[in-house]
Design an enzyme around this catalytic site. Structure first.
Site, PDB file in Angstrom:
ATOM      1  N   CYS A 186       0.832  -1.194   0.000  1.00 33.88           N
ATOM      2  CA  CYS A 186       0.000   0.000   0.000  1.00 33.88           C
ATOM      3  C   CYS A 186       0.874   1.253   0.000  1.00 33.88           C
ATOM      4  CB  CYS A 186      -0.985  -0.054   1.164  1.00 33.88           C
ATOM      5  SG  CYS A 186      -2.471   0.905   0.846  1.00 33.88           S
TER       6      CYS A 186
ATOM      7  N   HIS B  63      -3.447  -5.164   0.469  1.00 36.28           N
ATOM      8  CA  HIS B  63      -2.785  -5.691   1.670  1.00 36.28           C
ATOM      9  C   HIS B  63      -2.842  -7.224   1.651  1.00 36.28           C
ATOM     10  CE1 HIS B  63      -2.399  -1.944   4.060  1.00 36.28           C
ATOM     11  NE2 HIS B  63      -3.403  -1.553   3.281  1.00 36.28           N
TER      12      HIS B  63
ATOM     13  N   GLU C 236      -1.355  -9.255   3.367  1.00 39.14           N
ATOM     14  CA  GLU C 236      -1.170  -9.864   4.695  1.00 39.14           C
ATOM     15  C   GLU C 236      -2.472 -10.351   5.326  1.00 39.14           C
ATOM     16  OE1 GLU C 236      -0.772  -6.648   4.003  1.00 39.14           O
ATOM     17  OE2 GLU C 236      -1.258  -5.316   5.677  1.00 39.14           O
TER      18      GLU C 236
HETATM   19  N1  GLN Z   1      -2.006   6.627   3.023  1.00 40.69           N
HETATM   20  C1  GLN Z   1      -2.099   5.879   1.819  1.00 40.69           C
HETATM   21  C2  GLN Z   1      -3.480   5.987   1.185  1.00 40.69           C
HETATM   22  O1  GLN Z   1      -4.419   6.390   1.807  1.00 40.69           O
HETATM   23  C3  GLN Z   1      -1.738   4.427   2.066  1.00 40.69           C
HETATM   24  C4  GLN Z   1      -2.705   3.705   2.941  1.00 40.69           C
HETATM   25  C5  GLN Z   1      -2.190   2.393   3.443  1.00 40.69           C
HETATM   26  O2  GLN Z   1      -0.996   2.129   3.381  1.00 40.69           O
HETATM   27  N2  GLN Z   1      -3.061   1.562   3.959  1.00 40.69           N
HETATM   28  O3  GLN Z   1      -3.648   5.641   0.041  1.00 40.69           O
END
Ligand code: GLN
Length: 605
Positions: free
Chosen positions: A397, A524, A526
């Protein structure tokens, strides 16, 4: 439906979640279908607004629910997929009741904690317990309910009252209460003390709940006389008192319960008729393997390090799943990203040196998700180091967005390239705000839950690690995304966008094809890793970090070829066409017209 309620006494942090999940594993091994509910007596509607550095990570479900990290334990231990309603909070219940009151559903009655809140809790439990979570049809056999907090907390009172009523309503053969408590050992005399447990059971009884089983956390196995004492004072049969003594890793806990016949006791209480000895071969083997591993693989976690490892729980579990699969002992080196920054060199040269020394020693680098601009520059430097020194890198992300920003700055020469999250005025916004819904309405703009990613390139590590499936479903939690208008520039310079959403506008996977392992993902992975079934991208990272990636890709290739899937169109689900570009094979989904002409394998070359 049969219910197992797990409560906690004496102190928090006894491992109630692991105990409840392990009970689920044990019952599942007996051939039963298991679901679970976690009750969090806090006022937040969900965990979405809670700081992971205070409360631990926010776990994300397929349906976009942002929930307590214990639901992650249940999903991993039981290999199930829960819904947002499987996490009950005080906030959710009150909101539900107040909404009903505003609609006039209570017909002029005075709305009270008892019976309205307590009824709502019971209805919620009964409704959610029926939702199938294991991919099969129809409800599960047993629902394990974990009540967060410790008996006696003011916040949990309405839940205790509701559960007391509930146990009476469903009847004794359908409700089993497991109370997890602490038996401390006093170091001076080395004696196991029962008094704290006696008190907490007394508390439980005074609130109308009778424990069927005591699960006692202790450093050592409970002595016979201690069990007898607990039996006498807590009115729980001796065979229903189970020791949960300290073990080397949590995968031992299900076997620990089995060895003490917890399944027989639960079966008796709930009339489950369990006759077969549950086979827990896989769990025991994995737990023992984990103890035996001694060759280390070192991964640097570059993030906002605050000392609470629960903030990145699922990432750590995924790294562990993958390391055990590669027969390596995992060592996570925490690198506070701000310590890598030039300002730290001036302000705190020791911390700066320590952070860089650590980063240079590891076998792989992981930049996890995150919000806010603290330490972003340090993360960019870590990604740069990984790219230039060919160190395996996985960016999740924010970690992917970082990798893209770094590439734009270093390779494309856009010195001010940034995410508009951190610099709204940048001339080179390579990561921009891309709400899925309304662009004018700012509330609820997070892209949450399971979304589909289609592979556009097949000859790359990420596609191969995902068995060359044509698409994958992974969970998301973000607002910002790679700017689709800049993709061509990136691709021309060698950063490949392997996976995109169905519109082709949202970038999901980036990869440097000429690097041993450099992958960034907008999702994600994970949240879907399981013990014994590690997430492909974590497996790739660990394998690359310990020199096993080629072997793994080769093995996958052999299996895919044997299944007739070597042409890069796994599962044959989405018809694809392939064409070459400088970076390898590209695959794009077919237009409806092309679909009509695709062959049986769904592939046009
Ligand atoms: N802050 C970034 C976004 O909002 C990444 C978010 C995250 O890593 N979950 O896109």
């Amino acid at each position: 439906m049969k219910y197992v309620l797990v409560t906690g006494g004496v102190v928090s942090g006894l491992g109630k979640g692991v105990t409840a999940s392990s009970i689920g594993v044990l019952l599942k091994a007996c051939g039963l279908r298991v679901t679970s509910i976690k009750i969090d007596p806090y006022l937040n509607t969900d965990a979405g607004t809670m700081s992971p550095f205070e409360h631990g990570e926010v776990f994300v479900l397929d349906d976009g629910g942002e929930v307590d990290l214990d639901l992650g334990n249940y999903e991993r231990f039981l290999d199930i997929k829960l819904t947002r309603d499987n996490n009950i909070t005080t906030g959710k219940i009150y909101q539900y009741v107040i909404d009903k009151e505003r609609r006039g559903d209570y017909l002029g009655k005075t709305v009270q904690v008892v019976p309205h809140i307590t009824d709502a809790i019971q209805e919620w439990i009964e409704r959610v317990a029926m939702i199938p979570v294991d991919g099969k049809e129809g409800p599960a056999d047993v629902c394990v309910i974990e009540l967060g907090g410790t008996i006696g907390d003011i916040e949990s009172m309405p839940f205790i009252e509701a559960l007391g009523q509930f146990s009476y309503r469903v009847g004794p053969g359908n409700f089993c209460l497991v109370h997890v408590s602490l038996v401390p050992v006093l170091s001076v005399v080395g004696e196991q003390k029962t008094k704290p447990t006696q008190h907490s059971v007394k508390g439980l009884r005074s609130l109308g709940l009778m424990p069927n089983i005591l699960a006692c956390r202790s450093t050592t196995i409970l002595e016979e006389n201690v069990k007898q004492k607990l039996c006498q004072f807590c009115h729980v049969p001796e065979e229903n008192i189970i020791t949960l003594h300290d073990v080397s890793n949590i995968w031992h806990v299900p076997s620990l319960l089995r060895d003490q016949k917890a399944h027989v006791v639960i079966s008796k209480v709930l009339n489950l008729g369990i006759i077969n000895e549950p086979s827990m071969k896989e769990w025991t083997a994995r737990a023992e393997l984990c103890d035996r591993l001694n060759e280390t693989v070192r991964i640097a976690m570059v993030g906002k390090y605050t000392g609470l490892s629960d903030s990145y729980l699922s990432v750590l579990k995924s790294l562990l799943d993958a390391s055990v699969d590669c027969h390596k002992k995992l060592q996570v080196d925490w690198v506070p990203s701000s310590d890598l920054e030039d300002v730290t060199a001036k302000e705190n040269p020791e911390a700066y040196k320590a952070a860089w020394d650590l980063l240079k020693e590891v076998d792989g680098i992981l930049v996890p998700g995150g919000f806010g601009d603290r330490g972003v520059q340090g993360k960019i430097l870590a990604a740069k180091y990984a790219r230039e020194h060919k160190i395996p890198y996985l960016g999740i992300c924010l970690g992917m967005q970082i990798a893209v920003i770094e590439f734009a700055r270093s390779v494309l020469g856009m010195k001010d390239a940034n995410s508009s999250e951190f610099d709204p005025d940048t001339k080179n916004p390579c990561v921009i705000f891309m709400p899925e819904g309304s662009k004018t309405h700012m509330g609820g703009t997070m892209r949450l839950g399971s979304r589909r990613t289609y592979f556009h390139v097949s000859d790359c590590k990420s596609a191969k690690l995902y068995d060359n499936k044509s698409y994958i479903d992974e969970r998301h939690r973000h607002r910002y995304e790679v700017n689709p208008d800049m993709i061509e520039k990136f691709e021309d310079a060698g950063l490949s966008f392997i996976g995109k959403d169905e519109s082709g506008q949202r970038m999901e996977i980036v990869e440097l094809l000429d690097h041993p392992y450099f992958i960034g993902v907008q999702f994600h992975p994970e949240f879907k890793s399981r013990p014994g079934k590690p997430s492909p991208l974590f497996l790739g990272l660990i394998a690359a970090a310990c020199g096993q990636l080629d072997d793994i890709l080769l093995k996958k290739g052999v299996v895919m070829a044997a299944n007739g899937l070597s042409n890069g169109n796994g599962n044959g689900s989405i018809p694809m066409k392939m064409h070459q570009n400088g970076n390898g094979n590209k695959m794009t989904s077919l237009s409806p017209r092309e679909m009509a002409y695709s062959n049986g394998n769904g592939l046009i070359c």
